[in-house]
Design a protein around this motif. Structure first.
Motif, PDB file in Angstrom:
ATOM      1  N   LEU A 178     -10.544 -11.931  -4.229  1.00 22.13           N
ATOM      2  CA  LEU A 178      -9.217 -11.922  -4.870  1.00 22.13           C
ATOM      3  C   LEU A 178      -8.314 -13.006  -4.268  1.00 22.13           C
ATOM      4  O   LEU A 178      -7.531 -13.630  -4.978  1.00 22.13           O
ATOM      5  N   ARG A 179      -8.425 -13.229  -2.959  1.00 20.59           N
ATOM      6  CA  ARG A 179      -7.626 -14.283  -2.307  1.00 20.59           C
ATOM      7  C   ARG A 179      -7.997 -15.665  -2.852  1.00 20.59           C
ATOM      8  O   ARG A 179      -7.174 -16.557  -2.924  1.00 20.59           O
ATOM      9  N   LYS A 180      -9.265 -15.815  -3.228  1.00 21.04           N
ATOM     10  CA  LYS A 180      -9.695 -17.101  -3.791  1.00 21.04           C
ATOM     11  C   LYS A 180      -9.055 -17.320  -5.158  1.00 21.04           C
ATOM     12  O   LYS A 180      -8.714 -18.447  -5.520  1.00 21.04           O
ATOM     13  N   ILE A 181      -8.920 -16.230  -5.912  1.00 20.85           N
ATOM     14  CA  ILE A 181      -8.351 -16.346  -7.268  1.00 20.85           C
ATOM     15  C   ILE A 181      -6.841 -16.531  -7.192  1.00 20.85           C
ATOM     16  O   ILE A 181      -6.266 -17.364  -7.897  1.00 20.85           O
ATOM     17  N   GLY A 185      -1.301 -14.122  -3.879  1.00 24.77           N
ATOM     18  CA  GLY A 185      -1.172 -12.797  -4.481  1.00 24.77           C
ATOM     19  C   GLY A 185      -0.829 -12.856  -5.960  1.00 24.77           C
ATOM     20  O   GLY A 185      -0.522 -13.921  -6.507  1.00 24.77           O
ATOM     21  N   PHE A 186      -0.862 -11.697  -6.590  1.00 28.46           N
ATOM     22  CA  PHE A 186      -0.634 -11.575  -8.036  1.00 28.46           C
ATOM     23  C   PHE A 186       0.818 -11.152  -8.304  1.00 28.46           C
ATOM     24  O   PHE A 186       1.391 -10.382  -7.545  1.00 28.46           O
ATOM     25  N   ASP A 187       1.361 -11.656  -9.411  1.00 29.98           N
ATOM     26  CA  ASP A 187       2.742 -11.286  -9.764  1.00 29.98           C
ATOM     27  C   ASP A 187       2.847  -9.794 -10.079  1.00 29.98           C
ATOM     28  O   ASP A 187       3.822  -9.142  -9.728  1.00 29.98           O
ATOM     29  N   HIS A 205      -2.472  -7.100  -2.503  1.00 31.33           N
ATOM     30  CA  HIS A 205      -2.674  -8.319  -3.297  1.00 31.33           C
ATOM     31  C   HIS A 205      -1.490  -8.651  -4.200  1.00 31.33           C
ATOM     32  O   HIS A 205      -1.581  -9.542  -5.042  1.00 31.33           O
ATOM     33  N   ALA A 206      -0.389  -7.922  -4.052  1.00 31.25           N
ATOM     34  CA  ALA A 206       0.822  -8.285  -4.806  1.00 31.25           C
ATOM     35  C   ALA A 206       1.504  -9.434  -4.068  1.00 31.25           C
ATOM     36  O   ALA A 206       1.597  -9.435  -2.847  1.00 31.25           O
ATOM     37  N   THR A 207       1.970 -10.415  -4.819  1.00 27.90           N
ATOM     38  CA  THR A 207       2.631 -11.567  -4.209  1.00 27.90           C
ATOM     39  C   THR A 207       4.028 -11.153  -3.714  1.00 27.90           C
ATOM     40  O   THR A 207       4.598 -10.180  -4.225  1.00 27.90           O
ATOM     41  N   ASP A 230       6.352  -3.703   5.109  1.00 28.80           N
ATOM     42  CA  ASP A 230       5.679  -4.608   4.187  1.00 28.80           C
ATOM     43  C   ASP A 230       6.423  -4.661   2.839  1.00 28.80           C
ATOM     44  O   ASP A 230       6.639  -5.734   2.269  1.00 28.80           O
ATOM     45  N   ILE A 231       6.844  -3.503   2.351  1.00 33.03           N
ATOM     46  CA  ILE A 231       7.597  -3.458   1.078  1.00 33.03           C
ATOM     47  C   ILE A 231       8.898  -4.235   1.232  1.00 33.03           C
ATOM     48  O   ILE A 231       9.279  -5.044   0.379  1.00 33.03           O
ATOM     49  N   TYR A 232       9.576  -4.025   2.356  1.00 34.99           N
ATOM     50  CA  TYR A 232      10.837  -4.710   2.659  1.00 34.99           C
ATOM     51  C   TYR A 232      10.626  -6.222   2.798  1.00 34.99           C
ATOM     52  O   TYR A 232      11.266  -7.020   2.119  1.00 34.99           O
ATOM     53  N   ARG A 233       9.658  -6.579   3.633  1.00 37.76           N
ATOM     54  CA  ARG A 233       9.471  -7.982   3.981  1.00 37.76           C
ATOM     55  C   ARG A 233       8.976  -8.813   2.802  1.00 37.76           C
ATOM     56  O   ARG A 233       9.321  -9.970   2.660  1.00 37.76           O
ATOM     57  N   ARG A 234       8.145  -8.162   1.936  1.00 34.60           N
ATOM     58  CA  ARG A 234       7.565  -8.912   0.813  1.00 34.60           C
ATOM     59  C   ARG A 234       8.297  -8.636  -0.504  1.00 34.60           C
ATOM     60  O   ARG A 234       7.806  -8.994  -1.573  1.00 34.60           O
ATOM     61  N   ASP A 235       9.458  -7.995  -0.461  1.00 40.76           N
ATOM     62  CA  ASP A 235      10.244  -7.750  -1.695  1.00 40.76           C
ATOM     63  C   ASP A 235       9.407  -7.083  -2.775  1.00 40.76           C
ATOM     64  O   ASP A 235       9.461  -7.470  -3.938  1.00 40.76           O
TER      65      ASP A 235
END
Ligand SMILES: [Zn+2]
Length: 299
Positions: A178-181, A185-187, A205-207, A230-235
């Motif tokens: 998934l990281r290769k694709i 991360g994914f929107d 894998h969420a961006t 993680d939720i906080y830091r990655r919005d």
């Protein structure tokens, strides 16, 4: 299966069957706009239209929420009694396709919630009927590329036919693949497995700034470990989606106009006498795709 097992708040005794279409046999004296012989599909959601949630356009949270096949008798019978306003007439598709409007209407609501922007990268976990609907709906919503993950190769082959840009077998190398694709991360990540471990893996894998749609139904006592930091830091946005909220008509439009093709998602039609076998196929993961129950060989 959840309803059969009593997990999805059914009211027993119950004739299940909440994804249904059929022919009108008779109408009540005060019914207008429907007559015997009409071909109809049924929105199973029965709401009061008077409570706080109905009055604030959240009918799926109606305080008096009922559903055909969940809290009142449904479609696994020759006859079923439903409110006339829940019936949508159709002509151009088969009963079999029309019955698919229910899960598609749920998917349309989930897609509304997930807000897929034009050009997005979307990850769909699970390539069963719901995953395949989310794949097609994400593309219709303007996703640039949809990646689909499953453990079954044949389901991924179908996803590729239905427009998945990438299909990935869920094995020990899933994260790397998934990281290769999608390196960053994914929107939007959509869980269509109902498996808490898959959901936990999907969140990773969420961006940053991305969204995770919790769509598959996990068992009520399942837990997922998430890091609030993680939720906080990655919005991140973690989004729920329950059932249908006035999305039946749009779902049918998508199907009738060929934007979403449900025909390849129907694995087999069985007579009611075989419902036990059908549930066993579902339970053991041997159902290739959606199984439908028919009466008198209706198509
Ligand atoms: Zn209500």
């Amino acid at each position: 299966m959840h309803i059969w097992d009593g997990e999805f708040f059914p009211t027993f005794p119950l004739v299940p069957g909440h994804e249904l279409a059929g022919e009108v046999a008779a109408v009540g004296a005060e019914v207008e706009g429907l007559r015997a012989g009409d071909r109809v599909m049924v929105d199973p959601t029965v709401t009061c239209e008077g409570c706080h949630f109905c009055m604030t356009q959240r009918q799926n949270h109606c305080l008096h929420w009922n559903a055909v096949g969940v809290t009142r008798d449904g479609g696994f019978a020759e006859y079923v009694r439903v409110p006339a306003k829940n019936c949508y007439r159709f002509e151009r598709v088969s009963f079999s396709e029309a019955a698919f409007t229910e899960p598609l209407a749920c998917v349309v609501f989930g897609q509304d919630r997930a807000r897929i922007a034009l050009g997005s990268q979307v990850l769909v976990l699970g390539a069963g009927p719901i995953g395949q609907l989310h794949l097609q709906a994400s593309r219709a919503n303007g996703a640039a590329a949809v990646t689909v993950v499953d453990t079954v190769e044949s389901k991924l082959e179908l996803a590729a036919k239905l427009g998945a840009a990438h299909t990935v077998i869920a094995d020990g190398d899933l994260d790397t693949k998934l990281r290769k694709i999608a390196r960053w991360g994914f929107d939007v990540v959509i869980d269509a497995t109902g498996n808490p471990r898959a959901l936990a893996q999907g969140i990773a894998h969420a961006t940053p700034g991305g969204r995770v749609l919790v769509f598959g139904v996990c068992s009520p006592d399942a837990k997922v470990e998430v890091s609030p930091f993680d939720i906080y830091r990655r919005d991140l946005e973690i989004i729920g989606s329950f059932a249908i909220r006035r999305t039946y008509d749009r779902a049918f439009q998508l199907m009738e106009n060929g934007v979403i093709d449900v025909k390849p998602l129907i694995a087999e039609k069985l007579p009611i006498e075989e419902i036990g076998r059908a549930l066993e196929l579902m339970r053991t993961g041997k159902a290739a795709m959606k199984l439908q129950i028919t009466f008198d060989g209706a198509a």
